[in-house]
Design an enzyme around this catalytic site. Sequence first.
Site, short mmCIF file in Angstrom:
data_model
loop_
_atom_site.label_atom_id
_atom_site.label_comp_id
_atom_site.label_asym_id
_atom_site.label_seq_id
_atom_site.Cartn_x
_atom_site.Cartn_y
_atom_site.Cartn_z
N ASP A 175 0.81 -1.21 0.00
CA ASP A 175 0.00 0.00 0.00
C ASP A 175 0.85 1.27 0.00
O ASP A 175 0.72 2.12 0.86
CB ASP A 175 -0.91 -0.06 1.25
N GLU A 184 3.99 -7.62 7.74
CA GLU A 184 2.71 -8.25 7.38
C GLU A 184 2.87 -9.40 6.40
O GLU A 184 2.20 -9.44 5.37
CB GLU A 184 1.73 -7.20 6.86
N ASN A 197 0.52 -5.10 13.83
CA ASN A 197 -0.24 -4.07 13.11
C ASN A 197 -1.71 -4.39 13.30
O ASN A 197 -2.17 -5.45 12.86
CB ASN A 197 0.09 -4.11 11.61
N TYR A 231 -5.87 -2.91 13.34
CA TYR A 231 -6.78 -1.85 12.90
C TYR A 231 -8.17 -2.02 13.50
O TYR A 231 -9.17 -1.88 12.81
CB TYR A 231 -6.80 -1.81 11.37
N GLU A 253 1.64 -0.63 14.06
CA GLU A 253 0.69 0.13 13.26
C GLU A 253 -0.66 0.10 13.93
O GLU A 253 -1.12 -0.96 14.37
CB GLU A 253 0.52 -0.46 11.84
N LYS A 313 -3.78 8.19 6.50
CA LYS A 313 -3.72 7.89 7.94
C LYS A 313 -2.69 8.73 8.68
O LYS A 313 -2.40 8.52 9.85
CB LYS A 313 -3.44 6.39 8.16
C1 BDP Z 1 -1.01 -2.24 6.70
C2 BDP Z 1 0.29 -2.04 5.99
C3 BDP Z 1 0.56 -0.61 5.55
C4 BDP Z 1 -0.73 0.01 5.06
C5 BDP Z 1 -1.73 0.04 6.18
C6 BDP Z 1 -3.07 0.69 5.77
O1 BDP Z 1 1.40 -2.53 6.73
O2 BDP Z 1 1.55 -0.58 4.58
O3 BDP Z 1 -0.53 1.28 4.51
O4 BDP Z 1 -1.99 -1.26 6.61
O5 BDP Z 1 -3.93 -0.02 5.29
O6 BDP Z 1 -1.63 -3.30 6.12
O7 BDP Z 1 -3.20 1.89 5.89
#
Ligand code: BDP
Length: 598
Positions: A173, A413, A468, A470, A505, A569
């Site tokens: 990404d 990842e 990482n 979310y 992350e 982000k």
């Molecule tokens: C993670 C990745 C990162 C992406 C981020 C996203 O490590 O490179 O930019 O999520 O989705 O999967 O913003």
Amino acid sequence: MLYPVLNSSRTLIDLSGIWSFKADDGTGFQQQWYANKLKNPMTMAVPASYNDQKESIDLRDHYGYVFYQREIAIPKTLEGQRIVLRFGAVTHYAKVYLNGQLITEHKGGFLPFEVEIQDKVKSQNNLLTVAVNNVVDYSTLPVGSEVGGNMLGGVLPPVPGVTPKKQNAPNFDFFNYAGIHRPVKIYSTPKKFIEDITIVPSLEGTKASVYYKIDTIGQGETTLTIYDEEREVVAEAKGNEGTFIIENVHLWQPLNAYLYAAEITFGEDRYEQSFGVRTVEVKDSQFLINGKPFYFKGFGKHEDFIAHGRGLDEVLNVKDLSLLRWIGANSFRTSHYPYSEEMMNLCDREGFVVIDETPAVGVNVNFGAMSGGGKRDTFEVLHTHQHHHDVVVDMIERDKNHPCIVMWSIANESDTTAFPESSYNYYKPLYDLAHKVDPQNRPVTIVGVQGEYKTDKTLPAMDVICLNRYYGWYIYGGDLNAAKQALSIELDYWKTIGKPIIFTEYGADTVAGLHLATPTMFTEEYQVEFLRANHEIFDKYDCFVGEHVWNFADFQTIQGIMRVEGNKKGAFTRDRRPKLAAHYLQNRWTQIPDFEYK
Ligand code: BDP
């Protein structure tokens, strides 16, 4: 590999500037564009990505080779010297021609390479051509899909009879910027020269015992003189390997750096290598720097800026570290590739703590551009094994002496959960390799993707659990209560592993200037509430020793339905203006001490 320097025994010539440039139309190699001056070239600045320097979607989306060219001359005063042509980084594959002859090739877009040219070069009018390939596939790091698709692209099936243009399909990404990204330099050394320097400090009470090893080519005497920051001599040594002692040592501390200089002479050659004295250790579930539990505050970043893409920009590096200091951060990860040597030197001087990452991103065929249908064993589909080995070795050899670097990340990842055995078999040797190659034996980690974490065998085998996650964005987006519950459930699991945990992350896309009193996704208020919700849970776990928000600043990605001119982000916009979240983070981080928060 030593960073090139100018001193009384070494000359340094910088080839930055405007080069001739032409994108390959498929005939470049057949017509030997490298043998003569390019016909009808365009201008292109070096170092920088080529993609955004001109107004052309074809150039931006170019697939394959481009040719860079310029003339070089070697001053007569350098006769009898060893002369080296050195590239800081060319992304992703380089073929270098001098006067029509191929003199070196290099795979991998984020590490330096060099070639001796004293026997190949005339004093005047040497034609230097660099053919640069930007293709990402199953053998490259980062990884690209070979069957098309776009990580962020359309969701509907293609229409029969339509031939889309050939493009890279990055399984990652960030925009697949390419070109000569870091400085091209010519340097000279005497014929008998210092090839490499290894410095390994350790601490014994108030003194440092520093092991050193100097690799030299040719016969000669080696001497070392160690200076402190006041340029007082604090130690001396002779010979290619040994130990010296620094009494009453000044430690290199996070955000309070102290650098010693080792001046090495060998025959007519000399080189000055800076180093810091600090220790790094993982003990139980803590990350110790100089024996004290450290708390990571900061970001995952990118080398990314308007117009020059991923090209080295020292002004931007200084600015970014200034903003990190302003916001109360003490660290960052070089997501998702090793950053420039210039940035690592700057972090040494400023005291920022760095997690240094290889370009192994997208090593996951069940993810992004490459997912589709049933699950496949990533480590059988891809053939990145040898190259992955090489980048681990080359990254550590380049960066081994930097006090700022406290941990190596061997991948971001990757597919560690779908086929846990294959993943472990792929990564455990790389983990062992990193430990073996690093003379300072720093901790080694892999950055884990959100998924079936309980089946993962690879992450628990690392020194630090880097996650990482979310929760509140890709999962339970807009429902922060659910996000907090899920996060707690997961951390309860990782706590049982007994290792320190860092969130490498967590983040929410946020459009700068978009405000709502009721926080919903994409607003600046939601980004703040998202962070606040995560922090509420982080603070409950003693083994949770670091928070790196994704991302420091907005950055460019491929076009697609998931991104509005890039990933948003950032706590800062792409042009480094703070969003609301930056002020919130500043408030939090200036209250969290670097040491003994947990
Ligand atoms: C993670 C990745 C990162 C992406 C981020 C996203 O490590 O490179 O930019 O999520 O989705 O999967 O913003």
